[in-house]
Design an enzyme around this catalytic site. Structure first.
Site, PDB file in Angstrom:
ATOM      1  N   HIS A   1      24.680  13.442  -1.502  1.00  0.00           N
ATOM      2  CA  HIS A   1      23.416  14.373  -1.557  1.00  0.00           C
ATOM      3  C   HIS A   1      23.856  15.610  -0.993  1.00  0.00           C
ATOM      4  O   HIS A   1      25.000  16.064   0.047  1.00  0.00           O
ATOM      5  CB  HIS A   1      22.781  13.880  -0.463  1.00  0.00           C
TER       6      HIS A   1
ATOM      7  N   CYS B   1      18.760  17.115  -5.762  1.00  0.00           N
ATOM      8  CA  CYS B   1      19.166  17.759  -4.243  1.00  0.00           C
ATOM      9  C   CYS B   1      20.043  18.907  -4.669  1.00  0.00           C
ATOM     10  O   CYS B   1      19.907  20.106  -3.812  1.00  0.00           O
ATOM     11  CB  CYS B   1      19.821  16.753  -3.548  1.00  0.00           C
TER      12      CYS B   1
END
Length: 199
Positions: A119, A15
């Site tokens: 994330h 990510c």
């Protein structure tokens, strides 16, 4: 939504890589090989390296993101979420990277209760509107104009969310860097610290 918006989708734990490429709106602006190299530039240790997953699947930390944007003459500034985002001078900001807590799952289907990971998400203004370029989304999500975006940031930075915001700004020319750092141009003038008057 403009078809010209570049958006990478999530692969493994990459990510941070997707957030960087989505932020700069360019495929292969950074590669996994480059980010792995930055990990070892930051900490020259063969294994384990503290800046990524020991399995080599990604999961890069903020130090790698900061090092990466430095390569493109930008810098990363941590935003104190106790501030109201309306203090931001959006005209001086290139983009944002948001770090959020995310549930861990096996094969994307089986969620592991109580286990959380971090994330990375890119947020950026494109053609007059701000977009959420989260690699877990099927496509970019339009947030809206400046006021809607600042309200969005306010919601994201509520204490119960445990999110962190990083501001990405372009560096000025060498002779202007010190002045820019002192002025904190990423803040609206009324929110900048008062400078001591020269005697």
């Amino acid at each position: 939504m403009s078809a010209r918006i570049y958006h990478e989708r999530q692969v493994a734990q990459l990510c941070a890589l997707h957030a960087l490429n989505n932020l700069y709106q360019r495929r292969n602006m950074f590669t996994k090989k480059q980010l792995d190299g930055y990990c070892y530039a930051l900490t020259p240790r063969v294994w384990p390296n503290p800046h990524r997953s020991c399995l080599g699947w990604g999961n890069y930390d903020v130090n790698v993101i900061m090092y990466a944007v430095e390569q493109l003459n930008c810098e990363t500034i941590w935003f104190d979420r106790r501030r109201d985002p309306h203090c931001l001078n959006l005209a001086e900001i290139f983009g944002f990277i948001l770090n959020i807590g995310a549930a861990v799952s096996l094969a994307y289907y089986i969620h592991l209760p109580g286990v959380r990971n971090r994330h990375w998400i890119a947020l950026r203004r494109i053609e007059g509107n701000y977009y959420n370029l989260d690699s877990k989304l099927k496509q970019p999500r339009c947030i809206g104009n400046e006021l809607k975006f600042l309200d969005y940031l306010r919601q994201q930075l509520k204490p119960e969310n445990d999110h962190e915001l990083f501001i990405i700004v372009r560096r000025q020319r060498q002779q202007q860097q010190q002045e820019q750092a002192e002025q904190q141009r990423w803040l609206r003038p009324e929110y900048r610290p008062m400078q001591e008057e020269s005697e």
